[in-house]
Design a protein around this motif. Structure first.
Motif, PDB file in Angstrom:
ATOM      1  N   LEU A 129      -6.036  10.284  10.712  1.00 44.91           N
ATOM      2  CA  LEU A 129      -5.438  11.511  10.199  1.00 44.91           C
ATOM      3  C   LEU A 129      -5.201  11.442   8.689  1.00 44.91           C
ATOM      4  N   SER A 130      -4.726  10.308   8.225  1.00 38.63           N
ATOM      5  CA  SER A 130      -4.414  10.175   6.794  1.00 38.63           C
ATOM      6  C   SER A 130      -5.671  10.324   5.946  1.00 38.63           C
ATOM      7  N   ALA A 131      -6.772   9.757   6.414  1.00 42.17           N
ATOM      8  CA  ALA A 131      -8.035   9.870   5.669  1.00 42.17           C
ATOM      9  C   ALA A 131      -8.541  11.303   5.682  1.00 42.17           C
ATOM     10  N   LEU A 132      -8.385  11.950   6.841  1.00 42.96           N
ATOM     11  CA  LEU A 132      -8.823  13.334   6.960  1.00 42.96           C
ATOM     12  C   LEU A 132      -8.015  14.246   6.036  1.00 42.96           C
ATOM     13  N   GLN A 133      -6.717  13.982   5.961  1.00 36.42           N
ATOM     14  CA  GLN A 133      -5.860  14.773   5.082  1.00 36.42           C
ATOM     15  C   GLN A 133      -6.316  14.687   3.636  1.00 36.42           C
ATOM     16  N   LYS A 134      -6.677  13.489   3.222  1.00 36.52           N
ATOM     17  CA  LYS A 134      -7.104  13.292   1.843  1.00 36.52           C
ATOM     18  C   LYS A 134      -8.394  14.058   1.561  1.00 36.52           C
ATOM     19  N   LEU A 135      -9.300  14.045   2.510  1.00 38.40           N
ATOM     20  CA  LEU A 135     -10.600  14.686   2.318  1.00 38.40           C
ATOM     21  C   LEU A 135     -10.496  16.204   2.259  1.00 38.40           C
ATOM     22  N   ILE A 136      -9.643  16.777   3.083  1.00 40.12           N
ATOM     23  CA  ILE A 136      -9.581  18.245   3.153  1.00 40.12           C
ATOM     24  C   ILE A 136      -8.471  18.827   2.286  1.00 40.12           C
ATOM     25  N   LYS A 137      -7.822  18.014   1.535  1.00 42.57           N
ATOM     26  CA  LYS A 137      -6.678  18.453   0.728  1.00 42.57           C
ATOM     27  C   LYS A 137      -6.956  19.710  -0.098  1.00 42.57           C
ATOM     28  N   PRO A 138      -8.113  19.823  -0.753  1.00 44.13           N
ATOM     29  CA  PRO A 138      -8.342  21.012  -1.587  1.00 44.13           C
ATOM     30  C   PRO A 138      -8.282  22.332  -0.823  1.00 44.13           C
ATOM     31  N   SER A 139      -8.464  22.303   0.483  1.00 44.43           N
ATOM     32  CA  SER A 139      -8.470  23.560   1.228  1.00 44.43           C
ATOM     33  C   SER A 139      -7.078  23.981   1.691  1.00 44.43           C
ATOM     34  N   GLY A 140      -6.055  23.251   1.261  1.00 41.95           N
ATOM     35  CA  GLY A 140      -4.695  23.700   1.527  1.00 41.95           C
ATOM     36  C   GLY A 140      -4.206  23.442   2.946  1.00 41.95           C
ATOM     37  N   TYR A 141      -2.906  23.548   3.158  1.00 42.82           N
ATOM     38  CA  TYR A 141      -2.297  23.325   4.488  1.00 42.82           C
ATOM     39  C   TYR A 141      -2.877  22.071   5.135  1.00 42.82           C
ATOM     40  N   PHE A 142      -3.072  21.005   4.342  1.00 43.78           N
ATOM     41  CA  PHE A 142      -3.871  19.876   4.833  1.00 43.78           C
ATOM     42  C   PHE A 142      -3.205  19.131   5.985  1.00 43.78           C
TER      43      PHE A 142
END
Length: 227
Positions: A70-83
């Motif tokens: 989950l933590s890695a996924l959050q970092k990757l999708i961060k630019p799209s908001g509500y990560f």
DNA sequence: CCCCAGGCGTCCA
DNA sequence: TGGACGCATGGG
């Protein structure tokens, strides 16, 4: 609902004036579905940044997302908001599709069953479900978004109290149930909304839908990139 | 500083 | 059933 507007004519007029919008061209269904989740209340430009991050990390697939922490996924999708929300919901979506046997199994479902299946997932509401059905599964499921609702109400095609389902019925009942038409019409309405139907304006200034005037095409931002 | 973006779930009356 | 609110980055 009374039909005070010929939507088929509106569609033809917009398509003739602005041409195909080419939404989600030549993208695989997995990328479409991932993008549909990420673009909730978010500009597509920000979603593309997240999709690029996922692609560079070879994680633009359900199987990869399912096994990504989950933590890695959050970092990757961060630019799209509500990560924080989106990372959990994206993983749950990927897990559910894999658990169901993948898209090849899901596509055996009828359109109503498929819609119900996606709506049962946390983070998938009517617009995301219909986007997935229309753009990934090529089903004739008309997508209603904030622009479409605003346009419909501004032009009094729809009563001010219309909700998602009412609006969808209005469009579906008038149009031929053709996924290609639903796809193109939705994209054209978004383009009209962005250019003419801003929330802060009480009326749509220079809106080409008011009287089917064909505006100078230079008024429109060209549609670059994908979708 | 403000408002907006291709929503959704939760809470509350 | 429907309105208010939180979620979060990025741009005008």
């Amino acid at each position: 609902m009374t039909e005070n507007c010929d939507l088929t004519e509106v569609y033809k007029s917009l398509l003739a004036a602005f041409g195909p919008q080419n939404w989600w061209p030549a993208k695989g269904p997995e990328e479409m579905i991932i993008g549909a989740l990420l673009t909730q209340n978010t500009t597509w430009e920000n979603v593309e940044k997240a999709l690029i991050n996922l692609r560079l990390d070879h994680r633009l697939s359900f199987s990869a997302i399912s096994t990504t922490p989950l933590s890695a996924l959050q970092k990757l999708i961060k630019p799209s908001g509500y990560f924080r929300q989106k990372s959990e919901r994206l993983k749950a979506l990927a897990d559910a599709i894999i658990e169901a046997g993948g898209l090849n199994q899901l596509k055996e479902k009828t359109t109503p069953d498929l819609r119900t299946w996606f709506l049962a997932l946390k983070g998938v509401g009517p617009e995301t479900a219909d986007s997935i059905l229309l753009y990934a599964f090529k089903r004739p499921s008309f997508v209603i978004d904030a622009y479409t609702l605003r346009i419909g109400k501004r032009h009094q095609w729809l009563p001010a109290t219309a909700n998602y389902d009412k609006a969808q019925s209005y469009f579906t009942n008038q149009l031929q149930a053709d996924p290609a038409i639903f796809n193109e019409f939705h994209a054209l309405l978004v383009q009209i909304g962005k250019n003419f139907c801003r929330p802060q304006n009480p009326v749509c200034k220079n809106c080409p839908l008011l009287n089917y005037l064909v505006p100078d095409q230079n008024q429109f931002q060209s549609h670059k990139g994908s979708p």
